[in-house]
Write an enzyme that holds these catalytic residues in place. Structure first.
Site, PDB file in Angstrom:
ATOM      1  N   GLU A  53      -1.065   8.001   7.181  1.00 28.36           N
ATOM      2  CA  GLU A  53      -1.787   8.822   6.211  1.00 28.36           C
ATOM      3  C   GLU A  53      -2.791   9.684   6.964  1.00 28.36           C
ATOM      4  O   GLU A  53      -3.375   9.256   7.963  1.00 28.36           O
ATOM      5  CB  GLU A  53      -2.510   7.912   5.203  1.00 28.36           C
ATOM      6  CG  GLU A  53      -3.095   8.629   4.017  1.00 28.36           C
ATOM      7  CD  GLU A  53      -3.636   7.645   2.994  1.00 28.36           C
ATOM      8  OE1 GLU A  53      -2.910   7.330   2.025  1.00 28.36           O
ATOM      9  OE2 GLU A  53      -4.767   7.154   3.168  1.00 28.36           O
ATOM     10  N   LYS A  66       0.812  -1.217   0.000  1.00 28.67           N
ATOM     11  CA  LYS A  66       0.000   0.000   0.000  1.00 28.67           C
ATOM     12  C   LYS A  66       0.849   1.273   0.000  1.00 28.67           C
ATOM     13  O   LYS A  66       0.436   2.291  -0.575  1.00 28.67           O
ATOM     14  CB  LYS A  66      -0.935   0.007   1.217  1.00 28.67           C
ATOM     15  CG  LYS A  66      -1.812  -1.243   1.349  1.00 28.67           C
ATOM     16  CD  LYS A  66      -2.626  -1.516   0.105  1.00 28.67           C
ATOM     17  CE  LYS A  66      -3.498  -2.753   0.293  1.00 28.67           C
ATOM     18  NZ  LYS A  66      -4.241  -3.124  -0.932  1.00 28.67           N
ATOM     19  N   ARG A 118      -8.011  -7.150  -8.696  1.00 30.51           N
ATOM     20  CA  ARG A 118      -8.742  -8.418  -8.775  1.00 30.51           C
ATOM     21  C   ARG A 118     -10.219  -8.139  -8.986  1.00 30.51           C
ATOM     22  O   ARG A 118     -10.660  -6.988  -8.979  1.00 30.51           O
ATOM     23  CB  ARG A 118      -8.555  -9.224  -7.487  1.00 30.51           C
ATOM     24  CG  ARG A 118      -8.993  -8.461  -6.245  1.00 30.51           C
ATOM     25  CD  ARG A 118      -8.999  -9.330  -5.008  1.00 30.51           C
ATOM     26  NE  ARG A 118      -9.178  -8.586  -3.774  1.00 30.51           N
ATOM     27  CZ  ARG A 118     -10.343  -8.182  -3.285  1.00 30.51           C
ATOM     28  NH1 ARG A 118     -11.461  -8.439  -3.953  1.00 30.51           N
ATOM     29  NH2 ARG A 118     -10.400  -7.526  -2.144  1.00 30.51           N
TER      30      ARG A 118
END
Length: 382
Positions: free
Chosen positions: A135, A51, A227
């Site tokens: 974040e 990530k 996906r």
């Protein structure tokens, strides 16, 4: 998995949307064995599976990101310093996170060390990788994602957006397409940002670019899921496109046969994820009786049958109920009727919660944020 594919002389392996769907080692091993992996290339799986790297890549591709770190953090002093620079509240996020694991919201400096330790433990247990990054946390944001599909010949299309803001502990509970109550032009802007990131990757097959949308309409990259998504069903309902069939064609090397631009949404679709759950916690039990609803615009993807035992140690998703209508109001009405008809006797489920959500005026109005469900449950006292 590779041995089974070779022993059965399989041409391809479709990993579904479970753990193996984002496993770059499996994709690479199958390719080296001459078996197609129905999904993106191994390098895309590895890049988007990290990530922190994914965030850095998207920022360089011009996709908006929230203030945060571009690499994992190890030193406690550095973590505290970076958090102060970003500004509270901050989110501690697992580098190899997914499914809501390894996430901790920190509102005050005194909570930071414990949150980092907890996120690391959870991430290590779930993915074998304890690295974390920070974040900025966006308060009361909507969770909106864009469905992408690309072939091996350079063609890449957006199949519209989905709203996944009804979630509990970062786990999606209800999704819909298209996203309701978006500001004019926002859907197109999200699609263009998603396509920009995917083009920079030279991405192929199915993928979903996820964004956080603030109250001011500004949006920021959250992550990319390389996906098939659980909630692909609502996109199939409003586009008429069989996404699994398209992913198989792409894996076979065929070019996309879709019109340009991709078809606009037809009507509205909403999906409820039906879990075995009690008071927000997974639970198990024996399914003693099962009655599945039907009718116009109703689709049920079922994962259990009467007499089966549900284990609480694994994902307890029992079924996906999808309602499609000419309008959002019709989709909600059909969904409410189908939820009333749906019966699963045995383990406690989220059916009752879903019935209340689809009749709640706040949800019916559209445009709820990711804080909606927590407030709704708290106000109900459930």
């Amino acid at each position: 998995m590779v041995s089974a594919a070779l022993a059965t002389r399989a041409d391809a392996v479709h990993p579904g949307y479970g753990f193996l769907a984002e496993n770059g080692d499996l994709a690479e091993a199958l390719r080296h064995s001459g078996v197609a992996f129905v999904g993106p290339r191994a390098r895309h799986l590895r890049l988007m599976g990290d990530k922190a790297r994914a965030r850095r890549f998207m920022a360089r591709a011009g996709v908006p990101v929230l203030p945060g770190t571009e690499r994992p953090l190890d030193d406690a002093a550095e973590v505290a310093e970076v958090a102060a620079a970003i500004g509270y509240p901050v989110m501690v996020k697992a580098v190899a996170g997914g499914g809501g694991r390894g996430l901790r919201l920190v509102r005050r400096p005194g909570e930071l060390a414990a949150a980092v330790a907890a996120a690391r433990r959870e991430a290590a247990a779930a993915a074998g990788d304890a690295r974390v990054f920070l974040e900025r946390y966006l308060e009361d944001a909507r969770h909106v994602e864009v469905q992408l599909l690309g072939d091996r010949h350079g063609r890449l299309v957006s199949l519209g957006e989905r709203d996944c803001s009804v979630q509990r502990r970062h786990q999606k509970l209800l999704e819909e397409a298209p996203a309701p109550a978006l500001a004019p032009g926002l859907g197109a802007a999200l699609a263009e940002a998603a396509l920009a990131g995917a083009r920079a990757l030279r991405y192929e097959n199915l993928g979903t670019m996820e964004f956080l949308v603030g109250a001011d309409g500004a949006f920021h990259f959250l992550e990319m899921n390389p996906r098939l998504q659980v909630e692909h069903t609502v996109t199939e309902a409003v586009t008429g496109i069989d996404l699994v069939a398209e992913s198989l064609r792409v894996a076979a090397g065929e070019p996309l046969a879709l019109d340009e631009p991709a078809p606009a949404a037809r009507g509205h679709a909403i999906e409820c994820r039906i879990y075995a759950e009690e008071s927000g916690r997974p639970c198990g039990g024996i399914v003693r009786r099962l009655h599945v609803p039907g009718g116009p615009g109703i689709r049920v993807d079922l994962g259990v049958g009467a007499g089966e035992t549900i284990a609480a140690h694994y994902d307890t998703l029992l079924a996906k109920l999808v309602a499609h209508g000419r309008t959002r109001a019709e989709a909600i009405a059909r969904l409410g009727a189908a939820l009333d008809e749906f019966r699963i006797d045995g383990p406690p489920t989220t059916l009752a919660l879903h019935r209340r959500i689809v009749r709640d005026p706040g949800f019916v109005a559209g445009g709820v944020t990711s804080a909606y469900l927590e407030r709704f449950v708290r106000e109900e006292g459930t």
